[in-house]
Design an enzyme around this catalytic site. Sequence first.
Site, PDB file in Angstrom:
ATOM      1  CB  ALA A  95      -0.921   0.014   1.215  1.00 31.48           C
ATOM      2  CE1 TYR A 155      -1.449  -4.108   8.130  1.00 31.63           C
ATOM      3  CE2 TYR A 155      -3.704  -4.871   7.922  1.00 31.63           C
ATOM      4  CZ  TYR A 155      -2.354  -5.045   7.694  1.00 31.63           C
ATOM      5  OH  TYR A 155      -1.907  -6.163   7.030  1.00 31.63           O
ATOM      6  CE  LYS A 162      -2.014  -8.526   4.294  1.00 34.27           C
ATOM      7  NZ  LYS A 162      -1.233  -9.524   3.547  1.00 34.27           N
TER       8      LYS A 162
END
Length: 256
Positions: A95, A155, A162
């Site tokens: 990312a 995150y 994910k």
Amino acid sequence: MGILEGKKALIFGVANERSIAWGIANELKKQGAKIALSYVNDAIKKRVEPLAEQIGADFTFEMDVCNDDHYKSVHGLVKEKWGDFDIIVHSIAFADRKDLKDKFVNTSREGFKMACDISAFSLVGLSNALSPLMNEKGSIMAMSYYGSQKVITNYNVMGVAKAALEASTRYLANDLGEKKIRVNCISAGPIKTLAASGISGFRDLLSKVEDIAPMKENVTPSDVGGTATYLASELSNGVTGQVIYVDSGLSILGGF
């Protein structure tokens, strides 16, 4: 004789000797598996080739999961080198660093697309390209993290990617089950890797695990490799579409 004697494993995502994928590669090799390692570009190739030599890999190969031509070429290469094979280890995620620092609500369209393309679609693409070469009782496994299920500070878009990866394993498990190929995720606890270094506050998270996880310790790439060995072997023949946590028990706690 190891439990993977005669098995052949393609491992995607080794970046250096601290990679989770490298820990898995070593554990699979110990159990008798033949290994092939991917690299995404020439810069990573320089790191991977010495590791491939160290582990006695059969071959290395270029695989940029954003390049459609590479999915075709990897099929041809594996067919040429091995004919068939048994195991895919997917340890690929990326990312934009700025999307791991700012609030999730500020994620750009391009940042969202890139994270999901590289981190989740790549498993679908590789499964599509390579499953025709896989033997019965083959095993595909992908690396995930608890940020797919709960909000983990910073995150951000990687958690969404994910989550898409974990959902993809379930749909792939359903599609490939008739070919006797299993598809699972390993959700590892925080590990100090090159990829993790892009997450703001990651060092604090590592310290927190040692304080609050039931086992009071962080997990290692070797720990993840042990579970990967189980999933790669016929000991896990009845296990597919699952997310297995290797995190010192951290995910069983509430409010951490």
